[in-house]
Enzyme design. Structure first.
Site, PDB file in Angstrom:
ATOM      1  N   ASP A  30     -40.652-123.065   3.499  1.00  0.00           N
ATOM      2  CA  ASP A  30     -39.215-123.631   3.655  1.00  0.00           C
ATOM      3  C   ASP A  30     -38.988-124.610   2.633  1.00  0.00           C
ATOM      4  OD1 ASP A  30     -37.428-124.666   6.231  1.00  0.00           O
ATOM      5  OD2 ASP A  30     -37.183-125.680   4.391  1.00  0.00           O
ATOM      6  N   ILE A  31     -38.074-124.571   1.768  1.00  0.00           N
ATOM      7  CA  ILE A  31     -37.727-125.481   0.540  1.00  0.00           C
ATOM      8  C   ILE A  31     -37.780-126.768   1.072  1.00  0.00           C
ATOM      9  CG2 ILE A  31     -35.215-125.599   0.864  1.00  0.00           C
ATOM     10  CD1 ILE A  31     -35.050-124.388  -2.222  1.00  0.00           C
ATOM     11  N   ASN A  86     -34.040-122.879  15.815  1.00  0.00           N
ATOM     12  CA  ASN A  86     -32.752-123.541  16.292  1.00  0.00           C
ATOM     13  C   ASN A  86     -31.786-122.689  16.408  1.00  0.00           C
ATOM     14  OD1 ASN A  86     -34.071-126.097  15.737  1.00  0.00           O
ATOM     15  ND2 ASN A  86     -33.778-125.830  13.627  1.00  0.00           N
ATOM     16  N   SER A  94     -28.597-124.252  10.554  1.00  0.00           N
ATOM     17  CA  SER A  94     -27.999-124.447   9.311  1.00  0.00           C
ATOM     18  C   SER A  94     -27.704-122.960   8.523  1.00  0.00           C
ATOM     19  CB  SER A  94     -28.375-125.489   8.412  1.00  0.00           C
ATOM     20  OG  SER A  94     -29.725-125.278   7.913  1.00  0.00           O
ATOM     21  N   HIS A  99     -34.169-117.080  12.286  1.00  0.00           N
ATOM     22  CA  HIS A  99     -35.576-117.501  11.564  1.00  0.00           C
ATOM     23  C   HIS A  99     -36.520-118.397  12.596  1.00  0.00           C
ATOM     24  CE1 HIS A  99     -32.391-120.326  10.925  1.00  0.00           C
ATOM     25  NE2 HIS A  99     -33.549-121.395  10.547  1.00  0.00           N
ATOM     26  N   HIS A 101     -39.108-121.312  12.640  1.00  0.00           N
ATOM     27  CA  HIS A 101     -39.783-122.294  11.847  1.00  0.00           C
ATOM     28  C   HIS A 101     -41.200-122.323  12.253  1.00  0.00           C
ATOM     29  CE1 HIS A 101     -36.403-124.656  10.023  1.00  0.00           C
ATOM     30  NE2 HIS A 101     -35.748-124.064  11.182  1.00  0.00           N
TER      31      HIS A 101
HETATM   32  P1  AMP Z   1     -32.171-124.276  10.373  1.00  0.00           P
HETATM   33  O1  AMP Z   1     -31.533-125.589   9.955  1.00  0.00           O
HETATM   34  O2  AMP Z   1     -33.151-124.258  11.449  1.00  0.00           O
HETATM   35  O3  AMP Z   1     -31.172-123.108  10.227  1.00  0.00           O
HETATM   36  O4  AMP Z   1     -33.407-123.899   9.145  1.00  0.00           O
HETATM   37  C1  AMP Z   1     -32.940-123.539   7.914  1.00  0.00           C
HETATM   38  C2  AMP Z   1     -33.979-124.000   6.929  1.00  0.00           C
HETATM   39  O5  AMP Z   1     -33.901-123.181   5.899  1.00  0.00           O
HETATM   40  C3  AMP Z   1     -34.054-125.236   6.756  1.00  0.00           C
HETATM   41  O6  AMP Z   1     -35.489-125.730   7.116  1.00  0.00           O
HETATM   42  C4  AMP Z   1     -34.107-125.276   5.110  1.00  0.00           C
HETATM   43  O7  AMP Z   1     -34.860-126.311   4.593  1.00  0.00           O
HETATM   44  C5  AMP Z   1     -34.326-123.948   4.821  1.00  0.00           C
HETATM   45  N1  AMP Z   1     -33.823-123.379   3.543  1.00  0.00           N
HETATM   46  C6  AMP Z   1     -32.602-123.511   2.985  1.00  0.00           C
HETATM   47  N2  AMP Z   1     -32.412-122.999   1.832  1.00  0.00           N
HETATM   48  C7  AMP Z   1     -33.736-122.335   1.688  1.00  0.00           C
HETATM   49  C8  AMP Z   1     -34.477-121.560   0.575  1.00  0.00           C
HETATM   50  N3  AMP Z   1     -33.413-121.329  -0.603  1.00  0.00           N
HETATM   51  N4  AMP Z   1     -35.491-121.312   0.555  1.00  0.00           N
HETATM   52  C9  AMP Z   1     -36.213-121.686   1.529  1.00  0.00           C
HETATM   53  N5  AMP Z   1     -36.015-122.345   2.761  1.00  0.00           N
HETATM   54  C10 AMP Z   1     -34.435-122.634   2.531  1.00  0.00           C
END
Ligand code: AMP
Ligand code: ZN
Length: 113
Positions: A30-31, A86, A94, A99, A101
């Site tokens: 995760d970024i 989520n 988001s 996905h 976590h």
């Molecule tokens: P969610 O809010 O559950 O949809 O999780 C989306 C996740 O994607 C968040 O934890 C972000 O930090 C992660 N994320 C967004 N863009 C990237 C990216 N380019 N590479 C890795 N993780 C990302």
């Protein structure tokens, strides 16, 4: 899905720190990590969220969860970790590509809020 961030990551159009890959599943860091270990595990197939799962996806979701278990062991977290998806904006989703976590490397509190 042409405009999906995680489809682009799965196709390597956007770079990521890949920690596991096979024909159907990808895992990457995760970024914006929320724990010392924070990986995202996705099916390569575009599925928007848990709500869009069909009975055809049962094996695929099993493969995603098996990947999480294996990664947790490899990362030395088998004593305790969290696997969470989520579903929907109210739950904080988001990115609308399914996905999970995988979080660990510290004590995790409950309820998550
Ligand atoms: P969610 O809010 O559950 O949809 O999780 C989306 C996740 O994607 C968040 O934890 C972000 O930090 C992660 N994320 C967004 N863009 C990237 C990216 N380019 N590479 C890795 N993780 C990302
Ligand atoms: Zn997608």
């Amino acid at each position: 899905m042409t405009n999906c961030l995680f489809c682009k990551i799965a196709k390597k159009v956007i770079p990521s720190d890949i920690v596991y890959e096979d024909d159907h599943v990808l895992a990457f860091s995760d970024i914006n990590p929320q724990a010392p270990q924070h990986k995202l595990i996705i099916p390569k197939k575009h599925i928007a969220s848990l709500n869009e799962l069909t009975s055809e996806d049962t094996l695929l979701v099993g493969q995603v969860i098996q990947t999480a278990k294996q990664l947790a062991t490899q990362l030395g977290m088998s004593e305790g970790y969290r696997l969470v998806s989520n579903c929907g904006s109210l739950a904080g989703q988001s990115v609308f590509h399914l996905h999970f976590h995988l979080l660990g490397g510290r004590a995790l509190h409950w309820p998550p809020g």
